[in-house]
Design a protein around this motif. Structure first.
Motif, PDB file in Angstrom:
ATOM      1  N   PHE A 107       0.857  -1.187   0.000  1.00 26.31           N
ATOM      2  CA  PHE A 107       0.000   0.000   0.000  1.00 26.31           C
ATOM      3  C   PHE A 107       0.891   1.233   0.000  1.00 26.31           C
ATOM      4  O   PHE A 107       1.895   1.275   0.725  1.00 26.31           O
ATOM      5  CB  PHE A 107      -0.896  -0.009   1.244  1.00 26.31           C
ATOM      6  N   ASN A 108       0.534   2.213  -0.809  1.00 31.35           N
ATOM      7  CA  ASN A 108       1.313   3.456  -0.860  1.00 31.35           C
ATOM      8  C   ASN A 108       0.963   4.310   0.358  1.00 31.35           C
ATOM      9  O   ASN A 108      -0.017   5.050   0.340  1.00 31.35           O
ATOM     10  CB  ASN A 108       1.025   4.216  -2.153  1.00 31.35           C
ATOM     11  N   TRP A 109       1.766   4.173   1.412  1.00 24.00           N
ATOM     12  CA  TRP A 109       1.433   4.824   2.676  1.00 24.00           C
ATOM     13  C   TRP A 109       1.947   6.260   2.772  1.00 24.00           C
ATOM     14  O   TRP A 109       1.874   6.876   3.827  1.00 24.00           O
ATOM     15  CB  TRP A 109       1.947   4.005   3.857  1.00 24.00           C
ATOM     16  N   HIS A 110       2.461   6.784   1.693  1.00 24.54           N
ATOM     17  CA  HIS A 110       2.799   8.211   1.668  1.00 24.54           C
ATOM     18  C   HIS A 110       2.777   8.704   0.233  1.00 24.54           C
ATOM     19  O   HIS A 110       2.856   7.925  -0.721  1.00 24.54           O
ATOM     20  CB  HIS A 110       4.162   8.486   2.317  1.00 24.54           C
ATOM     21  N   GLY A 111       2.632   9.997   0.105  1.00 24.11           N
ATOM     22  CA  GLY A 111       2.725  10.647  -1.186  1.00 24.11           C
ATOM     23  C   GLY A 111       3.878  11.632  -1.176  1.00 24.11           C
ATOM     24  O   GLY A 111       4.716  11.642  -0.277  1.00 24.11           O
ATOM     25  N   VAL A 112       3.927  12.469  -2.181  1.00 30.56           N
ATOM     26  CA  VAL A 112       4.967  13.489  -2.304  1.00 30.56           C
ATOM     27  C   VAL A 112       4.276  14.816  -2.570  1.00 30.56           C
ATOM     28  O   VAL A 112       3.270  14.872  -3.290  1.00 30.56           O
ATOM     29  CB  VAL A 112       5.969  13.149  -3.429  1.00 30.56           C
ATOM     30  N   GLY A 113       4.792  15.878  -1.987  1.00 38.14           N
ATOM     31  CA  GLY A 113       4.211  17.200  -2.191  1.00 38.14           C
ATOM     32  C   GLY A 113       5.218  18.288  -1.890  1.00 38.14           C
ATOM     33  O   GLY A 113       6.373  18.028  -1.533  1.00 38.14           O
ATOM     34  N   PHE A 114       4.784  19.515  -2.038  1.00 41.84           N
ATOM     35  CA  PHE A 114       5.654  20.656  -1.755  1.00 41.84           C
ATOM     36  C   PHE A 114       5.940  20.733  -0.258  1.00 41.84           C
ATOM     37  O   PHE A 114       5.053  20.531   0.576  1.00 41.84           O
ATOM     38  CB  PHE A 114       4.999  21.954  -2.215  1.00 41.84           C
ATOM     39  N   GLY A 115       7.206  21.025   0.066  1.00 38.48           N
ATOM     40  CA  GLY A 115       7.575  21.181   1.461  1.00 38.48           C
ATOM     41  C   GLY A 115       7.222  22.538   2.021  1.00 38.48           C
ATOM     42  O   GLY A 115       7.056  22.691   3.235  1.00 38.48           O
ATOM     43  N   ASP A 116       7.090  23.535   1.144  1.00 37.76           N
ATOM     44  CA  ASP A 116       6.756  24.888   1.581  1.00 37.76           C
ATOM     45  C   ASP A 116       5.262  24.957   1.898  1.00 37.76           C
ATOM     46  O   ASP A 116       4.418  24.723   1.018  1.00 37.76           O
ATOM     47  CB  ASP A 116       7.101  25.885   0.476  1.00 37.76           C
ATOM     48  N   PRO A 117       4.892  25.267   3.147  1.00 36.47           N
ATOM     49  CA  PRO A 117       3.459  25.328   3.472  1.00 36.47           C
ATOM     50  C   PRO A 117       2.721  26.437   2.736  1.00 36.47           C
ATOM     51  O   PRO A 117       1.493  26.405   2.651  1.00 36.47           O
ATOM     52  CB  PRO A 117       3.455  25.563   4.987  1.00 36.47           C
TER      53      PRO A 117
ATOM     54  N   PRO B  33       8.923  18.782 -13.739  1.00 31.43           N
ATOM     55  CA  PRO B  33       8.479  19.890 -14.603  1.00 31.43           C
ATOM     56  C   PRO B  33       9.090  21.208 -14.141  1.00 31.43           C
ATOM     57  O   PRO B  33       9.631  21.312 -13.035  1.00 31.43           O
ATOM     58  CB  PRO B  33       6.961  19.880 -14.438  1.00 31.43           C
ATOM     59  N   GLU B  34       8.990  22.210 -14.977  1.00 32.12           N
ATOM     60  CA  GLU B  34       9.610  23.506 -14.669  1.00 32.12           C
ATOM     61  C   GLU B  34       9.017  24.132 -13.414  1.00 32.12           C
ATOM     62  O   GLU B  34       9.701  24.849 -12.693  1.00 32.12           O
ATOM     63  CB  GLU B  34       9.453  24.462 -15.857  1.00 32.12           C
ATOM     64  N   THR B  35       7.762  23.863 -13.119  1.00 32.64           N
ATOM     65  CA  THR B  35       7.122  24.461 -11.942  1.00 32.64           C
ATOM     66  C   THR B  35       7.664  23.908 -10.641  1.00 32.64           C
ATOM     67  O   THR B  35       7.468  24.499  -9.587  1.00 32.64           O
ATOM     68  CB  THR B  35       5.603  24.225 -11.999  1.00 32.64           C
ATOM     69  N   ILE B  36       8.353  22.761 -10.685  1.00 28.40           N
ATOM     70  CA  ILE B  36       8.873  22.122  -9.468  1.00 28.40           C
ATOM     71  C   ILE B  36      10.378  22.277  -9.354  1.00 28.40           C
ATOM     72  O   ILE B  36      10.927  22.200  -8.246  1.00 28.40           O
ATOM     73  CB  ILE B  36       8.481  20.627  -9.445  1.00 28.40           C
ATOM     74  N   ALA B  37      11.065  22.477 -10.469  1.00 24.44           N
ATOM     75  CA  ALA B  37      12.523  22.557 -10.441  1.00 24.44           C
ATOM     76  C   ALA B  37      12.984  23.580  -9.418  1.00 24.44           C
ATOM     77  O   ALA B  37      12.571  24.739  -9.436  1.00 24.44           O
ATOM     78  CB  ALA B  37      13.043  22.918 -11.829  1.00 24.44           C
ATOM     79  N   GLY B  38      13.820  23.122  -8.494  1.00 23.22           N
ATOM     80  CA  GLY B  38      14.341  24.001  -7.459  1.00 23.22           C
ATOM     81  C   GLY B  38      13.462  24.142  -6.237  1.00 23.22           C
ATOM     82  O   GLY B  38      13.847  24.801  -5.271  1.00 23.22           O
ATOM     83  N   SER B  39      12.275  23.535  -6.250  1.00 21.85           N
ATOM     84  CA  SER B  39      11.361  23.633  -5.107  1.00 21.85           C
ATOM     85  C   SER B  39      11.682  22.562  -4.066  1.00 21.85           C
ATOM     86  O   SER B  39      12.247  21.514  -4.380  1.00 21.85           O
ATOM     87  CB  SER B  39       9.909  23.488  -5.573  1.00 21.85           C
ATOM     88  N   ASP B  40      11.285  22.842  -2.849  1.00 25.71           N
ATOM     89  CA  ASP B  40      11.464  21.888  -1.753  1.00 25.71           C
ATOM     90  C   ASP B  40      10.285  20.933  -1.742  1.00 25.71           C
ATOM     91  O   ASP B  40       9.126  21.348  -1.691  1.00 25.71           O
ATOM     92  CB  ASP B  40      11.558  22.639  -0.420  1.00 25.71           C
ATOM     93  N   VAL B  41      10.569  19.626  -1.834  1.00 24.22           N
ATOM     94  CA  VAL B  41       9.515  18.618  -1.796  1.00 24.22           C
ATOM     95  C   VAL B  41       9.706  17.749  -0.561  1.00 24.22           C
ATOM     96  O   VAL B  41      10.824  17.604  -0.054  1.00 24.22           O
ATOM     97  CB  VAL B  41       9.518  17.733  -3.064  1.00 24.22           C
TER      98      VAL B  41
END
Length: 574
Positions: free
Chosen positions: A92-102, A445-453
């Motif tokens: 079961f996928n017990w976690h996902g991935v998302g932006f670290g910046d609230p 993608p370009e919208t995520i490059a350099g972002s904190d995940v």
């Protein structure tokens, strides 16, 4: 004084500070977890030179020497299995991935699909049989529940850099081997790991970079099994950088050395904190956690004492001690045996039980009361929801699940908090292997490059919490259906697309179920064009029908002379 002397001094301080914890761990293992770290068992009071226990006796005989009632043992086993199934279930996928910046904007459709691709790849890496994740993580959960602290070590596969299926090897670290260090804020900042290796094992681990003595022993068939202690020290590097590309400037420094000879076997570093540490409950800024049975140890010890007394009472009731008339007289209590000379002339026996008031069930009520306390204190009653849920309505089952999530939730949060370090470590290893480089299937993608995940929990227990959102949405839809019947303008206030997104996330459904904005726009334009085409066809058919129906009337009026040439069809409504 060189660096090894400084590290040995710090290690000795860490050992001295941990003696109080080791005394508690000894009780936990003795009374509630006989299957855990054997080094915490102290048969005969034998203690090793490093302050830990030496296991020099039979496990079968020693591990259960003080267990007369297994209630706490199987309750903790059930709790460990339940927590595992609620927080990190296999398959079961017990976690996902998302932006670290609230404060980051909501992810786009493309962002969510990238996050899911990274998540799926991480789970494929862990699922590989050679990675060792399943066994290591199971041991970590058991240690977390039964001893309060569990440690996992995700080590980079440096022997085969081209192996994309197993870039990480997951290893469980027994609690008796590792000494944890925290800073003034309670954050993990380093550790010492003390291992006992045989000479041939050390040669395989460190190659030829060993002291002359151990290297010679490893090559001698008669001495290759000689044991030596090795220390792995990890600590914050002075001048280390979070975004360093050179291991010599990494944030954490790592040194392996022989404890006796002080010979340095390996020196390097880590870009991320290498240990994944989960704690059941934490007392202040302590580096170690507290297990659920910590507050119940007095009841658990009382239960063992009462169970032991009940066992003795049962034995005395069945086979009480016997007093005889003469010392040389021996009783044969086997069925049908004859004991001559053990009655007097009046037929009275010359022997009798010394204890005749024993009641084996005298402590049963008290024992059951303590067992009930343990069932409540160790959450045993909550799992009955799964066993007895067939007779409940859906509403009752949901209420019970929410109660379980509320009670286990705070502790599961502590366990899941350690997984953020796991995610950071895994992503760091994959990134250094080019997994996120341009052209890679995992290129962001370009919208995520350099972002904190970061990791986003989506385990079953998190879905239990989100289930309240889904129930609220369903109730709100019923309200809208009733309210809009009397005032349709209320629907103007409701955003159905946002409701769809909230419902999908609350149920943990993948982003691929939702079409991309450009696909939705194309679909809507196609539907609008088809609607306009149908309206045009309907209008044409209506005009044709009106023309067909009006033609006989025009002919009749023309023959009667009522309709002259100046009268047009539109004047007749045609």
């Amino acid at each position: 004084m060189n660096i090894v002397d400084d590290l040995k001094s710090e290690l000795q301080s860490a050992r001295a500070e941990r003696q109080w914890y080791e005394a508690d761990w000894q009780d936990y293992v003795t009374y509630t977890a006989p299957d855990m770290e054997r080094a915490f068992n102290r048969p005969g009071g034998i203690t090793a030179a490093d302050g830990m226990s030496a296991f020099q006796s039979s496990a079968a005989r020693e591990r259960s020497r003080k267990l007369y009632d297994p209630t706490a043992v199987w309750l903790l086993d059930r709790l460990a299995s339940g927590v595992g199934s609620l927080t990190m279930p296999e398959g079961f996928n017990w976690h996902g991935v998302g932006f670290g910046d609230p404060f980051a904007p909501p992810p786009t459709q493309e962002d969510e699909e990238f996050f899911e691709a990274v998540r799926d790849h991480l789970f494929r890496v862990r699922a590989s049989g050679r990675s060792g994740f399943a066994l290591a993580n199971r041991s970590r959960l058991l240690s977390t529940v039964k001893l309060g602290t569990g440690v996992l070590f995700p080590a980079e596969n440096e022997t085969s850099l081209a192996d994309i299926r197993t870039p990480v090897h997951y290893r469980y670290v027994p609690l008796y081997e590792v000494y944890l260090l925290v800073d003034a804020q309670g954050s993990d900042c380093g550790f010492f790991r003390v291992r006992t290796l045989k000479a041939w094992q050390a040669a395989k681990e460190y190659g030829g970079n060993l002291s002359d003595k151990i290297r010679e022993e490893a090559g001698d068939p008669k001495r290759k099994n000689a044991e030596h202690r090795f220390v792995h020290a990890c600590f914050l590097r002075e001048g280390g950088q979070d975004d360093a590309a050179d291991i010599r400037k990494s944030r954490y420094e790592s040194i392996h050395f022989e404890e006796d000879s002080k010979h340095i076997c390996r020196r390097g570093g880590f870009f991320e904190y290498p240990l994944v540490i989960s704690r059941w409950d934490r007392d202040g800024l302590s580096p170690y956690g507290s297990p659920p049975q910590a507050k119940l140890m007095s009841d658990i010890k009382s239960l063992q004492s009462l169970a032991k007394d009940a066992l003795i009472a049962s034995s005395q009731a069945v086979r009480p001690p016997i007093a005889t008339h003469a010392q040389e007289r021996q009783l044969d209590l086997n069925p049908g045996r004859i004991n001559p000379g053990l009655i007097d002339e009046q037929g009275r026996p010359l022997f009798r039980p010394m204890i005749d008031t024993v009641s084996p069930g005298a402590a049963d009520a008290q024992i059951e009361n303590i067992r009930e306390k343990l069932r409540v204190g160790l959450y045993g009653d909550l799992w009955q929801t799964l066993l007895e849920g067939s007779g409940r309505t859906a509403t009752e089952a949901n209420i019970r699940r929410k109660e379980m999530a509320d009670m286990i939730g705070p502790f599961s949060t502590n366990i899941m908090a350690g997984n953020e370090a796991l995610f950071e470590r895994e992503v760091g290893i994959l990134g250094r292997r080019g997994a996120f480089a341009p052209g890679s299937p995992l290129a962001p993608p370009e919208t995520i490059a350099g972002s904190d995940v970061t990791l986003k929990p989506t385990a079953p227990i998190d879905q239990m919490r989100e289930a309240g959102h889904f129930e609220a949405i369903m109730g709100f839809q019923e309200y809208l259906g009733v309210a809009a019947a009397s005032d349709p303008t209320l629907m103007d206030l409701h955003d159905r697309e946002e409701e769809y997104d909230l419902t999908r996330r609350a149920l943990g459904l993948p982003a691929k179920l939702k079409r991309r904005p450009e696909e939705v726009e194309a679909l809507r334009q196609k539907r609008e064009a088809e609607t306009q085409q149908q309206q045009q066809l309907a209008a044409g058919e209506s005009m044709a029908k009106m023309a067909r129906d009006g033609a006989p009337l025009i002919k009749t009026l023309s023959e009667d002379g009522t309709l002259d040439g100046s009268t047009l069809p539109q004047d007749l409504g045609l």
